[in-house]
Design an enzyme around this catalytic site. Sequence first.
Site, PDB file in Angstrom:
ATOM      1  N   SER A 128       0.826  -1.268   0.035  1.00  7.34           N
ATOM      2  CA  SER A 128      -0.360  -0.092  -0.372  1.00  7.34           C
ATOM      3  C   SER A 128       0.604   1.244  -0.206  1.00  7.34           C
ATOM      4  O   SER A 128       0.197   2.496  -0.062  1.00  7.34           O
ATOM      5  CB  SER A 128      -0.786   0.004   0.953  1.00  7.34           C
ATOM      6  OG  SER A 128      -0.061  -0.232   2.927  1.00  7.34           O
ATOM      7  N   CYS A 129       2.177   1.652   0.303  1.00  2.82           N
ATOM      8  CA  CYS A 129       2.657   2.300   0.031  1.00  2.82           C
ATOM      9  C   CYS A 129       3.669   2.983  -1.023  1.00  2.82           C
ATOM     10  O   CYS A 129       4.206   3.574  -0.865  1.00  2.82           O
ATOM     11  CB  CYS A 129       3.776   2.077   1.323  1.00  2.82           C
ATOM     12  SG  CYS A 129       3.168   1.534   3.090  1.00  2.82           S
ATOM     13  N   GLY A 130       3.901   2.452  -2.466  1.00  2.00           N
ATOM     14  CA  GLY A 130       4.168   2.470  -3.375  1.00  2.00           C
ATOM     15  C   GLY A 130       6.201   2.182  -3.462  1.00  2.00           C
ATOM     16  O   GLY A 130       6.311   1.475  -2.511  1.00  2.00           O
TER      17      GLY A 130
END
Length: 293
Positions: A115-117
């Site tokens: 979810s954080c890139g």
Amino acid sequence: MPTSPEIRSVEILAWRAGALAKIQSDALAHEEPLEIRVRGRSVAVTMRSPGHDEELAAGFLLTEGVLRLAGDVVEIAHCRQDEAANDQNLLNVFLSPSVEVNLERLSRHVFASSSCGLCGKASIEAVHQHFPPVESQLVMATQTLLAFPKRLRAGQETFQQTGGLHAAAVFDQDGRLIVLREDVGRHNAVDKVIGWGFLGRQWPFERHALMVSGRASFEIMQKALAAKIPVVCAVSAPSSLAVEFARESGQTLVGFLRGDSFNIYSHPERIADAKSRKIAKGSLARRSRRQTS
């Protein structure tokens, strides 16, 4: 002979002093998979040391943002289905109907990867959406910190027999050991101590320190933030992202804590010397602001 579920005994051939010795028994750290299910759906499989599985599941779900309050958990139990009645490697977590959880996004590294890139800054911002920075006024004495490694090692009973486990421990402001857990997985040990506090309603650890036996990674700092732990200490080194995370999350990060020395990587104002009281923020704080601006 094994003395805990975390130990297994095997026969080995030992080479000693240039010659083959007799067959003897050796104690090994026991490693087994644990599947965690939420509302009947598998959300994680982790390799762990059996024991304190309920704490591991609770700590994992808390640090992934699923659990917020002790009442969120109705029950944590090993599988009761007939075909798996004796399966101690499958754990069901029963949540209160009021708990909302996105099972599609829940995974072992939900914050650190999925979810954080691909950017460290984005990873930190994603965590802060769930867990705000620490605002604890805790101050700990240098001598208190220096006593942590010895107390940690003294409590590592399974490590003393196998030499193959990580440990995590929570200490209070005066250096008293509150809880210690061992596991083949460094992150599992942290989940277990946090889960212990959550299930025992002694969470959050706002006036406590976390000590880990290895290095300090981004994920360990994220888990500590979820439990609102203001001070994190490690026997070994931190990663660069762990330091950046600690500085932006209001956490004091201490590394290479061994013997009579340690390094402070962030928020030194929580560390007090017996002579000069608090260690001044000084240039470390100013450098931190420049590096993150």
